[in-house]
Design a protein around this motif. Structure first.
Motif, PDB file in Angstrom:
ATOM      1  N   THR A   1      45.787  26.193  -4.403  1.00  0.00           N
ATOM      2  CA  THR A   1      44.899  27.186  -5.104  1.00  0.00           C
ATOM      3  C   THR A   1      44.928  26.954  -6.845  1.00  0.00           C
ATOM      4  OG1 THR A   1      44.941  28.509  -3.279  1.00  0.00           O
ATOM      5  CG2 THR A   1      44.062  29.455  -5.342  1.00  0.00           C
ATOM      6  N   GLY A   2      43.983  26.888  -7.380  1.00  0.00           N
ATOM      7  CA  GLY A   2      44.078  26.957  -8.920  1.00  0.00           C
ATOM      8  C   GLY A   2      44.367  25.563  -9.499  1.00  0.00           C
ATOM      9  N   GLU A   3      44.530  24.595  -8.550  1.00  0.00           N
ATOM     10  CA  GLU A   3      44.954  23.292  -9.112  1.00  0.00           C
ATOM     11  C   GLU A   3      43.535  22.452  -9.518  1.00  0.00           C
ATOM     12  OE1 GLU A   3      46.870  21.421 -11.043  1.00  0.00           O
ATOM     13  OE2 GLU A   3      48.342  21.724  -9.385  1.00  0.00           O
TER      14      GLU A   3
ATOM     15  N   SER B   1      50.339  19.451  -4.095  1.00  0.00           N
ATOM     16  CA  SER B   1      49.065  20.014  -4.700  1.00  0.00           C
ATOM     17  C   SER B   1      47.979  19.148  -4.390  1.00  0.00           C
ATOM     18  CB  SER B   1      49.532  20.230  -5.948  1.00  0.00           C
ATOM     19  OG  SER B   1      49.812  19.359  -6.836  1.00  0.00           O
TER      20      SER B   1
END
Length: 227
Positions: A64-66, A115
């Motif tokens: 999340t957010g990567e 990630s």
């Protein structure tokens, strides 16, 4: 081989995380370059499915957010360090390097572990943006299987291979992802047209009949977007 054993093995293959492990320094648990090269070998071996196709690999954020911003990829060993160019969409062409093989190099990203995920992407020229060629998907599956098979247990790997593997067994159902959420997917060849299974929980996933020799490599999967 009992059907239950085959389904269990295929579930293991389908859920094996196709991850390019990531770290800022070399780590023995990273995806080995030699393993990824097996995908290149499979592409060459089964090229008849898509003689004009090109093979790339795509990196996608798994955390999340990567994002892809600032992402770099290097083939890294004790003596080898080969930067790999990343396209704006996270795509890259994996080069062959005898030196990297001899050096037991790894694929290394400049992001934290787990990630990002990867998948192969096989494309023939001239295919519309809202379609996939069946031969391309067959070849893409072969590349994925060649790389992922080592991640399975010997029992799961043996069960799949005894029945032709996930790309050639009529009992296997290999899913692919469309660019957007699907309302429907159709397989078309000439005047013949059939609906394909679409995963309602994961609306971008569709399942083509890779092992059905009644459909030629030039058959097209056509997408209808929307939910």
């Amino acid at each position: 081989m009992k059907l239950a054993a085959l389904l269990l093995a295929f579930h293991a293959f389908a859920n094996a995380a196709p991850v390019v492990e990531v770290a800022g320094i070399r780590d023995p648990e990273l995806k080995a370059y030699r393993t990824m090269v097996k995908g290149l070998d499979a592409f060459d071996l089964e090229r008849a499915h898509a003689p004009k196709a090109a093979l790339r690999f795509l990196l996608r954020p798994a955390a999340t957010g990567e994002t892809l911003d600032g992402l770099t990829l290097t083939i890294s060993g004790d003596t080898v360090s080969l930067p790999v160019e990343l396209a704006a969409d996270g795509g890259f062409v994996l080069p062959r390097s005898a030196a990297a093989l001899a050096d037991r190099a790894e694929l290394v990203l400049n992001k934290k572990r787990n990630s990002f995920r990867w998948r192969p992407d096989v494309r023939s020229p001239g295919v519309p943006a809202n379609a996939r060629r069946l031969g391309d998907l067959r070849l893409q599956c072969a590349v994925q299987w060649a790389i992922d098979r080592e991640a399975l247990t010997p029992q799961a790997r043996g069960a799949l291979e005894a029945n032709g593997g996930p790309c050639h067994s009529p009992l296997a159902h290999t899913a692919f992802e469309a660019p957007q959420a699907l309302r429907a997917a159709w397989l078309r060849e000439g005047s013949r047209r059939e609906a394909l299974p679409v995963n309602r929980q994961h609306a971008r996933r569709f399942t083509p009949p890779l092992a059905d020799g009644g459909w030629g490599d030039d058959a097209m999967v056509e997408f209808e977007y929307g939910t």
